[in-house]
Design an enzyme around this catalytic site. Structure first.
Site, PDB file in Angstrom:
ATOM      1  N   ARG A  87       0.859  -1.177   0.000  1.00 33.03           N
ATOM      2  CA  ARG A  87       0.000   0.000   0.000  1.00 33.03           C
ATOM      3  C   ARG A  87       0.903   1.238   0.000  1.00 33.03           C
ATOM      4  O   ARG A  87       1.785   1.354   0.849  1.00 33.03           O
ATOM      5  CB  ARG A  87      -0.932   0.000   1.215  1.00 33.03           C
ATOM      6  CG  ARG A  87      -1.863  -1.206   1.255  1.00 33.03           C
ATOM      7  CD  ARG A  87      -2.610  -1.301   2.570  1.00 33.03           C
ATOM      8  NE  ARG A  87      -3.576  -0.236   2.732  1.00 33.03           N
ATOM      9  CZ  ARG A  87      -4.868  -0.323   2.417  1.00 33.03           C
ATOM     10  NH1 ARG A  87      -5.335  -1.442   1.889  1.00 33.03           N
ATOM     11  NH2 ARG A  87      -5.682   0.687   2.610  1.00 33.03           N
TER      12      ARG A  87
ATOM     13  N   CYS B 104     -12.853  13.210   8.461  1.00 30.02           N
ATOM     14  CA  CYS B 104     -13.608  12.156   9.131  1.00 30.02           C
ATOM     15  C   CYS B 104     -13.232  12.067  10.610  1.00 30.02           C
ATOM     16  O   CYS B 104     -12.050  12.086  10.965  1.00 30.02           O
ATOM     17  CB  CYS B 104     -13.363  10.818   8.447  1.00 30.02           C
ATOM     18  SG  CYS B 104     -13.887  10.796   6.722  1.00 30.02           S
TER      19      CYS B 104
ATOM     20  N   TYR C 100     -13.188   9.649  12.767  1.00 33.95           N
ATOM     21  CA  TYR C 100     -12.393   8.513  13.221  1.00 33.95           C
ATOM     22  C   TYR C 100     -10.988   8.540  12.636  1.00 33.95           C
ATOM     23  O   TYR C 100     -10.158   7.692  12.958  1.00 33.95           O
ATOM     24  CB  TYR C 100     -13.074   7.194  12.841  1.00 33.95           C
ATOM     25  CG  TYR C 100     -13.371   7.065  11.362  1.00 33.95           C
ATOM     26  CD1 TYR C 100     -12.398   6.687  10.454  1.00 33.95           C
ATOM     27  CD2 TYR C 100     -14.642   7.340  10.886  1.00 33.95           C
ATOM     28  CE1 TYR C 100     -12.672   6.585   9.107  1.00 33.95           C
ATOM     29  CE2 TYR C 100     -14.934   7.236   9.536  1.00 33.95           C
ATOM     30  CZ  TYR C 100     -13.949   6.857   8.654  1.00 33.95           C
ATOM     31  OH  TYR C 100     -14.224   6.759   7.310  1.00 33.95           O
ATOM     32  N   CYS C 101     -10.724   9.496  11.757  1.00 30.60           N
ATOM     33  CA  CYS C 101      -9.458   9.518  11.032  1.00 30.60           C
ATOM     34  C   CYS C 101      -8.509  10.598  11.535  1.00 30.60           C
ATOM     35  O   CYS C 101      -7.315  10.382  11.636  1.00 30.60           O
ATOM     36  CB  CYS C 101      -9.729   9.723   9.541  1.00 30.60           C
ATOM     37  SG  CYS C 101      -8.281   9.668   8.494  1.00 30.60           S
TER      38      CYS C 101
ATOM     39  N   CYS D 101      -3.367 -11.268  11.996  1.00 33.26           N
ATOM     40  CA  CYS D 101      -1.927 -11.037  11.881  1.00 33.26           C
ATOM     41  C   CYS D 101      -1.181 -12.256  11.341  1.00 33.26           C
ATOM     42  O   CYS D 101      -0.162 -12.120  10.659  1.00 33.26           O
ATOM     43  CB  CYS D 101      -1.347 -10.650  13.245  1.00 33.26           C
ATOM     44  SG  CYS D 101      -2.116  -9.181  13.975  1.00 33.26           S
TER      45      CYS D 101
ATOM     46  N   LEU E 228       2.456  -4.613   3.366  1.00 37.62           N
ATOM     47  CA  LEU E 228       3.439  -3.613   3.761  1.00 37.62           C
ATOM     48  C   LEU E 228       2.903  -2.264   3.344  1.00 37.62           C
ATOM     49  O   LEU E 228       2.088  -2.162   2.417  1.00 37.62           O
ATOM     50  CB  LEU E 228       4.791  -3.877   3.078  1.00 37.62           C
ATOM     51  CG  LEU E 228       5.463  -5.215   3.375  1.00 37.62           C
ATOM     52  CD1 LEU E 228       6.693  -5.390   2.500  1.00 37.62           C
ATOM     53  CD2 LEU E 228       5.841  -5.331   4.855  1.00 37.62           C
TER      54      LEU E 228
ATOM     55  N   CYS F 223       3.590  -2.892   9.908  1.00 34.13           N
ATOM     56  CA  CYS F 223       2.338  -3.202  10.595  1.00 34.13           C
ATOM     57  C   CYS F 223       1.539  -1.917  10.749  1.00 34.13           C
ATOM     58  O   CYS F 223       2.081  -0.894  11.184  1.00 34.13           O
ATOM     59  CB  CYS F 223       2.589  -3.817  11.972  1.00 34.13           C
ATOM     60  SG  CYS F 223       1.080  -4.116  12.936  1.00 34.13           S
TER      61      CYS F 223
ATOM     62  N   ASP G 101      -1.917  28.909  40.754  1.00 32.71           N
ATOM     63  CA  ASP G 101      -2.134  30.351  40.853  1.00 32.71           C
ATOM     64  C   ASP G 101      -3.612  30.702  40.805  1.00 32.71           C
ATOM     65  O   ASP G 101      -4.070  31.603  41.516  1.00 32.71           O
ATOM     66  CB  ASP G 101      -1.389  31.053  39.713  1.00 32.71           C
ATOM     67  CG  ASP G 101      -1.561  32.560  39.773  1.00 32.71           C
ATOM     68  OD1 ASP G 101      -1.128  33.171  40.783  1.00 32.71           O
ATOM     69  OD2 ASP G 101      -2.140  33.130  38.823  1.00 32.71           O
TER      70      ASP G 101
END
Length: 662
Positions: A99, A110, A112-113, A338, A344, A355, A632
């Site tokens: 990728r 987004c 969640y991003c 996994c 990769l 990962c 303070d």
């Protein structure tokens, strides 16, 4: 090639070419098995003559296509060359899927991003150029990568994305070129992308309600995304994958609506468990597990069928009988995959990530720009892949990790996590590299672990290019009865081409040769991404705590004032700490949390910067000043206020490696 269609047998001209090669001396240089594998792969797109490969007729049965694909896979298994050692990790996982992020930018926000305010972007000069992307892609494909997916950010906002796809399409052995997009620009670009060679599409869509879409992504564009999905179907992509991140209280009530889309459309709706990343405020309570989603859908469609999976698939696929499409579940959190991971990742700034949930990265960009050869790059890649762990840390540990610190690989940091799996590829002994001495103490266990290895040439090359000044920090041993205790370094060393006064192993870093305080010269150290987190606790007592909690202090909102004070303090740390370097911070965040059980306020300060020195002092100063500011604001109510637990929580980046407090 029509997207989604299986390739027919190799064209006759390719067969003749393969037969001719059998009797030629060329096979001495290129193994027959590797040539046959490449012939079969390249035939999936076109004949070597340039003539198009015959495609299946529209009426051809799915069974015939499946049998043909099965025969091709069996042939490849029997005749394929051994997989690249550089892309095989210590657990035998073969990485054939790469990728590549084309950009850090995105035209959506987004929830969640990324945080609402966005994220600090890497300067353009530090991002991979088109040529660098293609150079790395060629190298990985040559070693066995047969699928590349372009990601981001939002990859379709990169101006030359069509050209990149066209260049990738020419790589012999690459069977699939995919893209993951938010769909905003898809309708406009897809015809060009398809012509260039794009063969697979993933489109992100988390709701079917336009108003909710705008709330989730903080931008308009729902109808553009839907138009893009239908455009992909119109152009023949099958299936069109739709990625939906499911979040409790936000869109889990739309599971059945998304599944119903597959009745009449060739979609693969992929429900993704909510995953923790920096800035997305991940909370376990927001995560809807795969089994919960599956139960919800089964209540509506009890006849739901499980589909067979490929070994390296990340999705658990199901089909409702009679429906055209299918649904899938990405179970990264509840049931990780996994053990069969073959992926990769290369980030937009050129870091190799083995990962998705790991925080270890290797800068391929820096080695490329330092002039590393192909063989040296392969050694570096092989070392990173060899260090890949058996599985990620689990959802609760991941949520506490800094997921994306940038780690520039240096001689000692590169093998920080674990020794390489294959010493012949990427191992070395820090105690026996000519001209170098260890910068820090190594336990006898570590010395034994690395015994008898050699340093990769590429790393030495980078060290020479960046200058040897980056190895000049020294440390003293702990104070004990020996008044003349020495530095842990076993001796002094002379860097190549020294300039200016040099420190000896007898000296502290902030003391000159005459014993006077002095600022360390970091001018020759390379710039790397640095991050640090520090914390502090302020015990207010019940009265002051209640006033702060209710925001009833006469001076005003104590928490807001303390937060601003912490941010401001981080930015002026060098003016407060005499020998501290000025750092151009790219990000400062100060968070304050009320602890009613202790009548306390817990403070956490995070700092990030890119430079030659760390930001621990900035984070510590930020937390300390925020605590003082809170004192303070509350001192008129009570003087019985205690500041405690000011400490460094973690730091990443730099030569000395990462630190994470247990």
């Amino acid at each position: 090639m029509t997207p989604g269609a299986s390739a027919r047998p190799v064209c006759s001209r390719s067969r003749l070419w393969a037969a001719a090669l059998l009797g030629s001396g060329f096979m001495a240089a290129q193994p027959l098995s590797r040539m046959l594998r490449r012939l079969l792969r390249s035939s999936a797109r076109s004949c070597s003559s340039g003539a198009p490969v015959t495609q299946p007729r529209l009426g051809e049965s799915a069974r015939a296509a499946s049998e043909e694909l099965s025969r091709r896979r069996q042939f490849l298994r029997e005749h394929a060359a051994p997989f690249s050692a550089f892309l095989t990790d210590s657990f035998g996982r073969q990485h054939s899927y790469l990728r590549i992020s084309l950009t850090e930018k995105c035209n959506l926000r987004c929830q969640y991003c990324m945080p609402e305010e966005g994220v600090p972007l890497t300067p353009k000069a530090n991002l991979l150029t088109t040529e660098e992307i293609l150079t790395l892609a060629r190298l990985f494909v040559k070693e066995g990568i047969d699928k590349i997916r372009l990601t981001g950010g939002e990859p379709l906002i990169r101006p030359d994305v069509v050209d990149i796809v066209a260049q990738l399409q020419r790589l012999e052995g690459l069977r699939t070129i995919g893209v993951t997009t938010n769909g905003i620009n898809l309708t406009r670009l897809l015809p060009q992308l398809q012509k260039a060679g794009l063969s697979a599409i993933n489109i992100s869509l988390d709701t079917l309600v336009p108003a909710k879409f705008e709330f989730i992504v903080r931008r308009k564009g729902f109808h553009k995304v839907m138009e893009g999905i239908h455009k992909a179907i119109e152009l023949g992509y099958n299936p069109v994958k739709v990625n939906c991140v499911v979040m409790r209280g936000l869109n889990e009530d739309e599971l059945l609506d998304f599944a119903a889309l597959t009745e009449g459309l060739p979609l693969d709706v992929r429900f993704i468990e909510y995953m923790p990343f920096d800035g997305n405020k991940w909370n376990f309570k927001k995560m809807v597990s795969y089994k919960e989603m599956l139960d919800t859908i089964r209540q509506q469609w009890p006849e739901l069928e499980k589909l067979p999976e490929e070994e390296s698939s990340t999705a658990k696929a199901f089909k409702i009988p009679g429906f055209q499409g299918q649904i899938s579940f990405i179970t990264s959190m509840s049931e990780h995959f996994c053990g069969t991971c073959n992926r990769l990742r290369i980030t937009a700034d050129g870091n190799l990530k083995v990962c998705l949930f790991g925080n270890s990265e290797v800068s391929l960009r820096d080695h490329l720009r330092a002039g590393a050869s192909e063989q040296e790059l392969l050694r570096i890649i092989g070392a990173a892949v060899g260090r890949k762990k058996r599985q990620h840390a689990g959802m609760f540990s991941i949520s506490q990790m800094k997921n994306r610190p940038m780690i520039l690989i240096e001689l000692f940091l590169m093998f920080h996590d674990s020794p390489p799996a294959n010493p012949s590829i990427s191992s070395w002994d820090p105690l026996h590299v000519q001209g170098l001495r260890p910068r820090m103490s190594f336990s006898s266990q570590m010395v034994t672990l690395w015994k008898g290895c050699r340093v990769p040439q590429a790393l030495l090359l980078v060290q020479q290019r960046l200058g040897s000044g980056c190895f000049q920090r020294h440390y003293t041993s702990r104070a004990d009865s020996d008044a003349n205790s020495k530095c842990l370094s076993p001796g002094s060393w002379a860097p190549a081409a020294p300039s200016g006064p040099q420190l000896t192993s007898e000296q502290l870093t902030h003391v000159d040769s005459e014993g006077r305080a002095a600022m360390v010269d970091v001018g020759r150290k390379p710039d790397t991404e640095r991050a640090a987190v520090a914390s502090a606790v302020v015990l207010l007592g019940p009265v002051a705590f209640k006033l702060v909690q209710r925001n009833q202090l006469k001076k005003g909102d104590a928490l807001v004032v303390a937060q601003l004070a912490g941010i401001q303090a981080a930015k002026v740390t060098s003016q407060l700490i005499p020998l501290c370097h000025h750092v151009a911070l790219s990000h400062v965040q100060v968070q304050l949390e009320l602890d009613s059980t202790r009548h306390a306020v817990r403070i956490q300060a995070s700092c990030r910067a890119r430079g030659p020195t760390g930001v621990e002092m900035e984070a510590l100063t930020s937390a300390a000043v925020a605590a003082l500011s809170l004192y303070d604001m509350c001192k008129a109510v009570s003087r019985d206020i205690v500041l405690e637990e000011i400490k460094l929580i973690s730091k990443t980046g730099g030569q000395r490696g990462d630190f994470h407090r247990a």
